[in-house]
Design an enzyme around this catalytic site. Structure first.
Site, PDB file in Angstrom:
ATOM      1  CB  VAL A 110      17.818  51.667 -22.209  1.00 27.00           C
ATOM      2  CG1 VAL A 110      18.943  52.223 -22.219  1.00 27.00           C
ATOM      3  CG2 VAL A 110      17.730  51.295 -23.427  1.00 27.00           C
ATOM      4  CB  SER A 111      13.464  51.596 -22.877  1.00 29.79           C
ATOM      5  OG  SER A 111      11.848  51.010 -22.996  1.00 29.79           O
ATOM      6  CG  ASN A 112       9.129  48.412 -20.605  1.00 28.70           C
ATOM      7  OD1 ASN A 112       9.345  49.317 -20.455  1.00 28.70           O
ATOM      8  ND2 ASN A 112       8.550  47.368 -21.032  1.00 28.70           N
ATOM      9  N   GLY A 160      13.782  50.124 -16.271  1.00 32.01           N
ATOM     10  CA  GLY A 160      13.418  50.553 -14.709  1.00 32.01           C
ATOM     11  C   GLY A 160      13.322  48.604 -14.515  1.00 32.01           C
ATOM     12  CG  ASN A 168       7.757  51.592 -18.239  1.00 30.60           C
ATOM     13  OD1 ASN A 168       6.993  52.946 -17.812  1.00 30.60           O
ATOM     14  ND2 ASN A 168       7.893  50.773 -18.812  1.00 30.60           N
TER      15      ASN A 168
END
Length: 704
Positions: free
Chosen positions: A296-298, A301, A324
């Site tokens: 998830v998130s960074n 990404g 991200n």
């Protein structure tokens, strides 16, 4: 199928097929070797699933939901204590464990497991390097005892945010381990990595403090340089993500690919066939292993970037939440929500929109449209500070209006209309500003993109503990000893704050700083405007071009941002994104939405990417445990697990992926009402036409 692939497929299932075993004279299959990017020794630990385990550090589901575990010796905690608290804090940072929010019902260690959800298995940890990087990263592979060598699977779990190696333990880690898959982690060159420049201590890979060269990170200073810095700026810290001199995000994809290769090493050490001489063969390979890139998130990404850069066929599918991503800017398509105006200025960089939030949100918090309704507004940043920010912005000509309310309304307009921040994100933005999210991201990423060192003190900002008045003080010994376990990798965190060295009077905690240009306690607006200028490449007040060292740094930052831009090419891999429309940290008009549009442009009919936008969901589920938040929003975590299930079923059972769609959830409205299935509308295999997300005629169309 070549002989190596055939042997890999059947060798793990039947050791009786000795033609695939090098002992029989067949030398086509290689010995298992430690990858050459590994630095030093690999730490391998077996957890029995009773006294300690891979997922909960022996705490179990109830322990994770309870009080934080204490250290036996607070000033000198051991590696096991540090690991336990790190897992506790990292799990709870991303997952709402409050009663009624879905923990223990829809997600959590015990859901789909027996007892408390403890998982026995082996954990491998090592440091690694990427060519050209100055600082090492950390890799970890967890292999549960339930892993089936006859049907091998692997899930990537790069850390979210700037967290350390256990940063994705409660997200991709929990799903993968319960599935019986190996889970491979990386801190992505972030993590705690806190170097106390006054005492010269830092963290080893196990979190214990050291003054030797075996630390995860040290600032690149000679003894004389460190002494000179300390004499002028005492009690400061260097932090890995901000001060390594690297732009780690540029290598996040490679970090994830390295974690996969390290995972195969660990799997073959445990389950590879015997190859003679006490060595193991590479019988578990990418050819016979289902690999899902996730997190998830960074971390999400990073896994997407790994899929873009995968030239070896390591990754079979992608399932990520709120990734991200900084998509390559392609203004040949626009984004339109419902009947609203088309947005062409999408795909702003993280530093661009985050520095805008850092500058304007403190004032926008007081806009009548949100001031009374936004949860926890004014709790962390008193209204008087918001008033000072509004006054300073007005005096610099950055907002208009004769009253604070007028100025705040204009600040909110600037964020929504000029920077593409969705109105659905407005209610959560104040609490994020109060938690210094935009401020910390702006400071950290400006340093990282510019590959700055700690002595550069970009925009006059440094890191240190502070007292109640905001003055710099030494960090308490117990707090420093716990940094590995308590820090999220991006100050302010765990007692270390952002300090504005150029504040009027003396170096002061940024949130209490008085700007020299205004003599107002306006949250150190001068420093935030400096960061904004570096992101924009121009003075944010006058519009004039930057000069001298500032111009050079802005150019370096622009190059750093260009290095992290995503291509949109997933090489035809099946992929699922889930993102909350109310995400107030990674605005969807600059991340998931334009990435999906870019992917459609780049891959066209080859694309297997599906995008699910979840209404009434946001970035930090942990906030759902708070009144005013949990009654308005549903856990995105639940839909992230659905995404993983969808990709798993597609890869293992050839089930089709549902089309891209908006998912309409129903918040519970009352914190006393537990979440149930009526609140969590599932992702539909055949959504209504009015809910479908479509890309056509150069426009990404998102239903209201």
């Amino acid at each position: 199928m070549n002989p190596i692939t055939l042997c890999a497929l059947i060798g793990a299932a039947s050791v009786a097929l000795t033609a695939c075993n090098s002992d029989s004279g067949n030398t086509s299959q290689s010995f298992n070797e430690l990858p050459d990017f590994i630095l030093g020794d690999v730490q391998q630990t077996m957890y029995d699933g009773i006294t300690d385990d891979l997922l909960t550090a022996g705490l179990g589901a109830s322990g994770l939901a309870g009080a934080a575990p204490a250290f036996t010796d607070p000033l000198n905690p051991g590696a096991r204590d540090l690991r336990r608290l790190a897992i506790y804090n990292n799990y709870r940072a991303l997952v709402d464990t409050a009663p009624g929010g879905g923990y223990g019902t829809f997600f959590g260690p015990a859901v789909g497991s027996s007892g408390e959800g403890l998982i026995a298995g082996h954990e491998f940890i090592a440091r690694a390097s990427v060519p050209g990087a100055r600082s090492p990263i950390t890799l970890m592979a967890q292999v549960p005892d339930s892993f089936d060598p006859g049907s091998p699977c692997m899930v990537t779990a790069p850390s979210s945010g700037s967290r350390g190696i256990y940063g994705a333990i409660g997200t991709a880690g929990g799903w993968g381990l319960k599935k019986g898959c190996a889970v491979v982690y990386t801190d992505k060159g972030t993590g705690t990595g806190a170097h106390n420049l006054a005492t010269n201590t830092a963290q080893r890979i196990d979190g214990t403090l050291t003054s030797e060269d075996d630390a995860m990170f040290r600032a690149d200073l000679s003894a004389a340089e460190r002494e000179a810095f300390n004499s002028q700026w005492p009690d400061r810290f260097a932090w890995k993500h901000a001060h390594s001199g690297d732009n780690p995000e540029a290598d996040w994809g490679q970090h994830v690919l390295q974690s996969i290769r390290f995972g195969f090493y660990a799997l073959n050490q445990l389950h590879g066939e015997a190859g003679g001489e006490g060595r193991r063969l590479n019988t578990i390979t990418p050819d016979n292993t289902l690999v899902i890139a996730s997190s998830v998130s960074n971390g999400g990404g990073a896994s997407v970037r790994a899929a873009e850069q995968d030239t070896e066929g390591l990754i079979d599918g992608i399932a990520v939440s709120e990734p991200n991503l900084n998509p390559t800017v392609d203004r040949s398509f626009s984004i339109r929500q419902g009947e609203g105006p088309a947005l062409a200025e999408h795909s702003r960089s993280l530093l661009d929109y985050t520095t805008a939030l850092a500058v304007y949100q403190g004032c926008a918090n007081l806009a009548p449209a949100i001031s009374a309704e936004a949860p926890l507004n004014g709790v962390f940043v008193p209204p008087v500070v918001g008033e000072a920010i509004c006054a300073s912005l007005a005096n610099k000509g950055l907002v208009t209006g004769a009253t604070t309310e007028d100025r705040a309304t204009d600040a909110l307009r600037i964020l929504n209309e000029e920077f593409g921040i969705q109105p659905e994100q407005n209610l959560l933005a104040p609490v994020h500003f109060g938690l210094a999210v935009a401020q910390s991201i702006s400071m950290t990423y400006a340093n990282a993109y510019g590959e700055a060192d700690v002595e550069d003190r970009v925009c006059g900002l440094s890191l240190a503990a502070t007292d109640a008045s905001g003055a710099v003080i030494p960090l308490a010994g117990a707090a420093e000893a716990a940094l590995f376990s308590a820090s999220n990798g991006i100050p302010p965190t765990a007692g270390v704050n952002i300090v504005y060295d150029n504040a009027e009077g003396q170096p002061t905690n940024l949130n209490a700083s008085v700007s020299a240009s205004s003599s107002q306690a306006d949250y150190g607006l001068d420093a935030l405007l400096c960061l904004r200028g570096l992101a924009a490449g121009a003075d944010p007040v006058s519009g004039a071009a930057l000069t001298g060292e500032q111009a050079e740094l802005a150019e370096e930052i622009a190059e750093g941002i260009a290095a992290v831009r995503a291509t949109g090419n997933l090489q035809g891999k099946p992929a699922v994104f889930v993102t909350g429309r109310a995400d107030a940290i990674l605005p969807i008009n600059h991340t998931s939405r334009p990435y999906y549009g870019l992917n459609q442009q780049v891959e066209g009919d080859r694309s297997q990417l599906r995008y699910y936008e979840i209404l009434n969901a946001h970035h930090l589920d942990v906030l759902n445990g708070l009144a005013g938040v949990g009654n308005r929003y549903v856990p995105l975590h639940h839909y992230y697990f659905q995404a993983l299930d969808l990709v798993w079923n597609h890869l293992s059972g050839q089930q089709p992926l549902p089309p891209s769609q908006v998912v309409r959830t129903t918040p519970r409205g009352d914190m006393a009402t537990p979440l149930d299935e009526t609140h969590l509308t599932p992702i539909a295999m055949t959504p209504d036409d009015s809910d479908r997300i479509l890309f056509a005629d150069g426009e990404l169309r998102i239903p209201e």
